[in-house]
Design a protein around this motif. Structure first.
Motif, short mmCIF file in Angstrom:
data_model
loop_
_atom_site.label_atom_id
_atom_site.label_comp_id
_atom_site.label_asym_id
_atom_site.label_seq_id
_atom_site.Cartn_x
_atom_site.Cartn_y
_atom_site.Cartn_z
N PHE A 150 0.03 -6.52 5.76
CA PHE A 150 1.08 -5.56 5.39
C PHE A 150 2.43 -6.26 5.26
N GLN A 151 3.10 -6.01 4.14
CA GLN A 151 4.45 -6.53 3.93
C GLN A 151 5.30 -5.40 3.37
N LEU A 152 6.31 -5.03 4.09
CA LEU A 152 7.16 -3.92 3.69
C LEU A 152 7.96 -4.27 2.45
N ASP A 153 7.79 -3.47 1.39
CA ASP A 153 8.61 -3.58 0.19
C ASP A 153 9.82 -2.68 0.42
N GLU A 154 10.83 -3.25 1.03
CA GLU A 154 11.96 -2.43 1.49
C GLU A 154 12.64 -1.70 0.34
N ALA A 178 4.53 19.82 -11.39
CA ALA A 178 4.04 18.52 -11.82
C ALA A 178 4.96 17.40 -11.34
N GLU A 179 6.26 17.60 -11.47
CA GLU A 179 7.21 16.58 -11.03
C GLU A 179 7.17 16.42 -9.52
N LEU A 180 7.01 17.53 -8.80
CA LEU A 180 6.92 17.45 -7.33
C LEU A 180 5.69 16.66 -6.92
N PHE A 181 4.56 16.90 -7.60
CA PHE A 181 3.35 16.13 -7.31
C PHE A 181 3.60 14.64 -7.56
N ASP A 182 4.24 14.31 -8.68
CA ASP A 182 4.48 12.91 -9.01
C ASP A 182 5.35 12.23 -7.96
N ARG A 183 6.39 12.91 -7.50
CA ARG A 183 7.28 12.30 -6.51
C ARG A 183 6.57 12.11 -5.17
N ASN A 184 5.80 13.11 -4.78
CA ASN A 184 5.11 13.00 -3.48
C ASN A 184 3.99 11.96 -3.53
N SER A 185 3.21 11.94 -4.61
CA SER A 185 2.14 10.95 -4.70
C SER A 185 2.73 9.54 -4.81
N ALA A 186 3.88 9.41 -5.49
CA ALA A 186 4.53 8.10 -5.59
C ALA A 186 4.95 7.61 -4.21
N PHE A 187 5.42 8.51 -3.36
CA PHE A 187 5.80 8.13 -2.00
C PHE A 187 4.61 7.52 -1.26
N HIS A 188 3.48 8.22 -1.29
CA HIS A 188 2.30 7.74 -0.57
C HIS A 188 1.77 6.45 -1.17
N GLU A 189 1.80 6.34 -2.48
CA GLU A 189 1.29 5.13 -3.12
C GLU A 189 2.14 3.91 -2.79
N VAL A 190 3.44 4.08 -2.73
CA VAL A 190 4.32 2.94 -2.38
C VAL A 190 4.00 2.44 -0.97
N LEU A 191 3.78 3.37 -0.04
CA LEU A 191 3.45 2.96 1.33
C LEU A 191 2.14 2.18 1.37
N GLU A 234 11.08 10.91 7.41
CA GLU A 234 10.91 10.41 8.78
C GLU A 234 9.96 9.21 8.80
N ILE A 235 8.87 9.28 8.04
CA ILE A 235 7.91 8.17 7.99
C ILE A 235 8.56 6.93 7.40
N ALA A 236 9.32 7.12 6.31
CA ALA A 236 10.01 5.99 5.70
C ALA A 236 11.00 5.35 6.67
N LEU A 240 11.15 1.47 7.89
CA LEU A 240 12.35 0.67 7.67
C LEU A 240 12.93 0.15 8.98
N ALA A 241 12.64 0.84 10.08
CA ALA A 241 13.09 0.40 11.39
C ALA A 241 12.12 -0.57 12.04
N GLY A 242 11.04 -0.91 11.34
CA GLY A 242 10.07 -1.85 11.88
C GLY A 242 9.09 -1.24 12.85
N ARG A 243 9.01 0.09 12.92
CA ARG A 243 8.12 0.77 13.87
C ARG A 243 6.85 1.21 13.13
N ARG A 244 6.06 0.23 12.76
CA ARG A 244 4.92 0.47 11.87
C ARG A 244 3.84 1.31 12.53
N ALA A 245 3.51 1.06 13.77
CA ALA A 245 2.48 1.83 14.46
C ALA A 245 2.87 3.30 14.56
N GLU A 246 4.14 3.56 14.85
CA GLU A 246 4.61 4.94 14.93
C GLU A 246 4.57 5.60 13.55
#
Length: 265
Positions: A150-154, A178-191, A234-236, A240-246
């Protein structure tokens, strides 16, 4: 959204193409004044072009697109269709139909057949398959955050966090399903992309493509959806704070609760 940073690599991965066509498209958009050179390199959205009307009766792109999506989900459209048939059914000119097919094709739920016509790809339709898709995501997404490579793409995480914060701040009542789906799925895919595991990334994209249409039917009321977007922020922040397990545990809680809420459990 104006100000959104466009990451060439991320765009190429999302569209499943090399960087060259993405780079060329960005240059054309820059020439049209849609994007501009970013302060940290690359490009950023300068303005969002107005959507052109699609249907003869005055419906916009979104309304016609969602009508086709609903008809396919309800079985009113067969697996194989022709452009002439779709144009007659929805009252579209060839140019208007082409724009809609390009969008559907880019989203991955239709493909051009060799020679003639189009074929819809499989999608989730039953309650059981929809529920199983969330159980699958519950298995792979938190695990992706704990991968050894895992490498954080900040930059990418900050970008999707900003999009989610924009929704929380009120934009969620202005965007379509449709736009809401795209934004939310993009969030999960980036992670999940940060995992560095191609199997995780490919699997999530396939599930997102399969569940796209049924998600339009199960979009949460906006007062509930904003809670889920706040959880994304909150997850992001944890990542970003380095608390990956949380972050992984918070993601597990998020997927478990939103899956149960949407599946009516």
């Amino acid at each position: 959204m104006p100000g959104t940073r466009l990451v060439e690599r991320a765009l190429a991965e999302r569209l499943a193409v090399s960087r060259s066509p993405v780079r060329g498209a960005l240059r054309l958009l820059a020439a049209d004044g849609v994007v501009a050179a970013g302060e940290r390199g690359g490009y950023a959205v300068l303005r969002v072009p107005d959507a052109a009307p699609v249907a003869e009766d005055g419906d916009g792109v979104e309304a016609t697109y969602l009508r086709i999506a609903g008809d396919r989900l309800d079985g009113r459209l067969p697996e194989r269709v022709t452009e002439s048939g779709l144009a007659r059914e929805y009252g579209l000119t060839p140019a208007q139909l082409s724009r809609i097919l390009q969008r559907i094709g880019a989203e991955g739920w239709i493909e051009r057949m060799p020679g003639y016509g189009w074929r819809f790809r499989p999608m989730l339709t039953s309650q059981g398959s929809y529920r199983d898709s969330y159980r699958f995501r519950l298995t792979i997404e938190p695990a992706a955050l704990l991968e050894p490579d895992f490498q954080l793409d900040e930059d990418a995480v900050r970008e999707v966090r900003a999009q989610q914060q924009h929704l929380v701040d009120g934009a969620i009542r202005e965007v379509g399903d449709a736009e809401l789906f795209d934004r939310n799925s993009a969030f999960h895919e980036v992670l999940v992309q940060c995992s560095g595991n191609a199997f995780f990334i490919d699997s999530l994209r396939r599930v997102d493509r399969l569940r796209r249409l049924v998600e339009y039917r199960r979009t949460l009321p906006r007062d509930r959806a904003v809670v889920r977007c706040r959880e994304h922020v909150e997850i992001a922040d944890l990542l970003l704070a380095g608390r990956r397990a949380e972050a992984a545990e918070r993601l597990r809680e998020h997927l478990g609760s939103v899956g149960a809420e949407k599946a009516g459990e």
